[in-house]
Design a protein around this motif. Sequence first.
Motif, mmCIF file in Angstrom:
data_model
loop_
_atom_site.group_PDB
_atom_site.id
_atom_site.type_symbol
_atom_site.label_atom_id
_atom_site.label_comp_id
_atom_site.label_asym_id
_atom_site.label_seq_id
_atom_site.Cartn_x
_atom_site.Cartn_y
_atom_site.Cartn_z
ATOM 1 N N PHE A 226 -1.805 9.585 -6.246
ATOM 2 C CA PHE A 226 -2.695 8.496 -5.858
ATOM 3 C C PHE A 226 -1.933 7.208 -5.569
ATOM 4 C CE2 PHE A 226 -5.508 11.454 -7.956
ATOM 5 C CZ PHE A 226 -6.656 11.411 -7.176
ATOM 6 N N GLY A 227 -0.640 7.335 -5.293
ATOM 7 C CA GLY A 227 0.132 6.175 -4.870
ATOM 8 C C GLY A 227 1.112 5.640 -5.882
ATOM 9 N N GLY A 228 1.053 6.116 -7.143
ATOM 10 C CA GLY A 228 2.010 5.659 -8.144
ATOM 11 C C GLY A 228 1.785 4.206 -8.539
ATOM 12 N N GLY A 229 2.892 3.455 -8.681
ATOM 13 C CA GLY A 229 2.800 2.062 -9.100
ATOM 14 C C GLY A 229 2.510 1.122 -7.944
ATOM 15 N N MET A 230 1.705 0.087 -8.209
ATOM 16 C CA MET A 230 1.357 -0.874 -7.160
ATOM 17 C C MET A 230 0.868 -2.170 -7.789
ATOM 18 S SD MET A 230 -2.209 0.925 -5.910
ATOM 19 C CE MET A 230 -1.436 2.547 -5.866
ATOM 20 N N LEU A 231 1.097 -3.255 -7.099
ATOM 21 C CA LEU A 231 0.570 -4.559 -7.507
ATOM 22 C C LEU A 231 -0.827 -4.706 -6.919
ATOM 23 C CD1 LEU A 231 1.350 -7.238 -9.006
ATOM 24 C CD2 LEU A 231 1.972 -8.136 -6.739
ATOM 25 N N LYS A 232 -1.820 -4.783 -7.795
ATOM 26 C CA LYS A 232 -3.196 -4.943 -7.323
ATOM 27 C C LYS A 232 -3.452 -6.371 -6.875
ATOM 28 C CE LYS A 232 -7.925 -5.398 -8.351
ATOM 29 N NZ LYS A 232 -8.767 -6.407 -9.003
ATOM 30 N N GLN A 233 -2.966 -7.334 -7.662
ATOM 31 C CA GLN A 233 -3.119 -8.740 -7.325
ATOM 32 C C GLN A 233 -2.010 -9.533 -7.997
ATOM 33 O OE1 GLN A 233 -7.003 -9.032 -9.208
ATOM 34 N NE2 GLN A 233 -6.185 -10.360 -10.810
ATOM 35 N N GLY A 234 -1.741 -10.702 -7.469
ATOM 36 C CA GLY A 234 -0.740 -11.572 -8.058
ATOM 37 C C GLY A 234 -0.649 -12.858 -7.256
ATOM 38 N N TRP A 235 -0.959 -13.982 -7.910
ATOM 39 C CA TRP A 235 -0.911 -15.248 -7.181
ATOM 40 C C TRP A 235 -0.524 -16.394 -8.096
ATOM 41 C CZ3 TRP A 235 -5.848 -13.097 -8.207
ATOM 42 C CH2 TRP A 235 -6.674 -13.841 -9.043
ATOM 43 N N PHE A 236 -0.038 -17.481 -7.465
ATOM 44 C CA PHE A 236 0.196 -18.759 -8.132
ATOM 45 C C PHE A 236 -1.018 -19.645 -7.855
ATOM 46 C CE2 PHE A 236 4.359 -17.454 -6.188
ATOM 47 C CZ PHE A 236 4.823 -16.788 -7.315
ATOM 48 N N GLN A 237 -1.400 -20.449 -8.827
ATOM 49 C CA GLN A 237 -2.622 -21.250 -8.702
ATOM 50 C C GLN A 237 -2.402 -22.667 -9.194
ATOM 51 O OE1 GLN A 237 -6.273 -19.413 -10.192
ATOM 52 N NE2 GLN A 237 -6.930 -21.366 -11.045
ATOM 53 N N GLU B 274 5.668 1.589 9.819
ATOM 54 C CA GLU B 274 4.279 1.802 9.463
ATOM 55 C C GLU B 274 4.016 1.324 8.037
ATOM 56 O OE1 GLU B 274 2.768 5.680 10.047
ATOM 57 O OE2 GLU B 274 3.197 5.732 12.207
ATOM 58 N N ALA B 275 2.864 0.715 7.841
ATOM 59 C CA ALA B 275 2.489 0.234 6.515
ATOM 60 C C ALA B 275 2.232 1.408 5.590
ATOM 61 C CB ALA B 275 1.250 -0.648 6.609
ATOM 62 N N SER B 276 2.703 1.298 4.364
ATOM 63 C CA SER B 276 2.525 2.363 3.381
ATOM 64 C C SER B 276 1.088 2.378 2.856
ATOM 65 C CB SER B 276 3.494 2.167 2.215
ATOM 66 O OG SER B 276 3.178 3.039 1.150
ATOM 67 N N PRO B 277 0.512 3.558 2.632
ATOM 68 C CA PRO B 277 -0.821 3.633 2.031
ATOM 69 C C PRO B 277 -0.799 3.535 0.504
ATOM 70 C CG PRO B 277 -0.072 5.833 2.559
ATOM 71 C CD PRO B 277 1.003 4.893 3.053
ATOM 72 N N ASN B 278 0.382 3.309 -0.083
ATOM 73 C CA ASN B 278 0.485 3.180 -1.538
ATOM 74 C C ASN B 278 0.053 1.776 -1.956
ATOM 75 O OD1 ASN B 278 1.505 5.754 -1.515
ATOM 76 N ND2 ASN B 278 3.637 5.124 -1.744
ATOM 77 N N GLY C 213 -5.564 3.077 4.955
ATOM 78 C CA GLY C 213 -4.936 3.773 3.849
ATOM 79 C C GLY C 213 -4.997 3.021 2.539
ATOM 80 N N ALA C 214 -5.018 3.783 1.457
ATOM 81 C CA ALA C 214 -4.895 3.293 0.076
ATOM 82 C C ALA C 214 -4.699 4.519 -0.812
ATOM 83 C CB ALA C 214 -6.121 2.506 -0.361
ATOM 84 N N TYR C 215 -4.232 4.301 -2.021
ATOM 85 C CA TYR C 215 -4.042 5.382 -2.999
ATOM 86 C C TYR C 215 -3.191 6.526 -2.459
ATOM 87 C CZ TYR C 215 -7.724 2.919 -5.483
ATOM 88 O OH TYR C 215 -8.464 1.960 -6.114
ATOM 89 N N GLY C 216 -2.238 6.195 -1.600
ATOM 90 C CA GLY C 216 -1.263 7.178 -1.164
ATOM 91 C C GLY C 216 -1.651 8.040 0.016
ATOM 92 N N ALA C 217 -2.786 7.778 0.688
ATOM 93 C CA ALA C 217 -3.197 8.631 1.803
ATOM 94 C C ALA C 217 -3.978 7.832 2.842
ATOM 95 C CB ALA C 217 -4.041 9.801 1.301
ATOM 96 N N ASN C 218 -3.863 8.252 4.105
ATOM 97 C CA ASN C 218 -4.581 7.628 5.216
ATOM 98 C C ASN C 218 -5.763 8.485 5.646
ATOM 99 O OD1 ASN C 218 -2.719 5.505 5.392
ATOM 100 N ND2 ASN C 218 -1.445 6.589 6.871
ATOM 101 N N TYR C 219 -6.748 7.842 6.269
ATOM 102 C CA TYR C 219 -7.785 8.560 7.011
ATOM 103 C C TYR C 219 -8.204 7.691 8.191
ATOM 104 C CZ TYR C 219 -10.869 5.942 3.699
ATOM 105 O OH TYR C 219 -11.478 4.982 2.922
#
Length: 382
Positions: free
Chosen positions: A87-98, A172-176, A271-277
């Motif tokens: 399902f894509g392994g490790g990924m940053l869901k969100q991250g910001w400076f405020q 190409e952009a990764s779906p991970n 794409g997301a979670y390691g796969a495209n459609y």
Amino acid sequence: MHKLLLLTVAFLTSMQCFAQAPEDNPEDKPTLKVGGALRFNYNLSTWKEDQLERGGDFGYDIFRVNVEAAYKGIKLNAEYRHYAEGFGGGMLKQGWFQYDFSDASQIQVGLNQVPFGIQQYNSNNWFFNMTYYVGFEDDHDMGVKYIRDTGLWKWQAAYYKSAEDLVFSAAEASPNRYSYDITGRNKENNQLDFKIVRRMGDSLAHELGISAQGGLLYNLDTEENGTRYAAAVHYEYKTPSNPWNVKLQAMLYRFNPKYANGNDLDFVEMGAYGANYNVASKGEIYTAGISYHIPLETRLLQGIDIYNNYGYYNKRVSGYENSHINVLGALFTAGPMYIYTDAAFGYNQPWLGPEWTNAFTTGTAGETDWHMRFNINFGYYF
């Protein structure tokens, strides 16, 4: 005696100066908050005969870490997730400076939530609603966002240079990734978003909102930019003093990539979670959700939320079958645990049926059936 008097005066003077010294500024002290979650998942899918024979599958879903920090007025918010490799392994869901200009306004820079439609979620269940799977629910992109919230009014304006790009090249952009974005031979870039919300009622429980989005699509083959745009209107009813929550939203979108001559397509890859459609290049999505909270005071359970979320995807391409999703379920709150129990029904929905690649385009040429996935997600949040 004279020396003792001088020492006494000096002591009292120093104490007075100390008493008049300004207090330390709270912003000068760093703060750090760390949390996260561990989740496991059970599912039983009607279209998977081998799984039906086994009585379903129970396994690992996600481990995540959340960090919030602040120092000298600058804040940090980040969430890192690790899924199974499939399902894509490790990924940053969100991250910001405020930075907060005041109690009513702030700016966020980094991977933050795109201000579009009902937020944070246009759903109550574990599966989200149809909007998530086409990139318009809980989407996060790389850019800068300004938020101003006065209570009655809330507006957000944002510029996104790109989606969650993992490589700085014309590849190409990764779906991970966590949220759905356009991938394959097209890349999202230079996107503008604007959203305004008006709250009404004695307790500001009624929310009306309008969202607009526009941006470019860079094609890797032609090296030219196409366009993309979307708009939505929504209504939500929510208040802590009332157990009901209602979500209604209608939206449209258009993707216009610059494909090479002779290769004009009526869809884009997402794409997301390691796969495209594949997803239709234009359409409208209508969603409706309702939930009811039952408070409990037992040793084990503190509350149950019963909900139903429906989404209809009208594809504006000739020969493409429309899609539906309906999720009926309940959320059980037990201390630090949140347990989602969902019966998710799908029609031409890639996550809820045997057709993956073209469920959001042609479907299965008039032979589509409704399919159901029964799902229980066990999550411990800390």
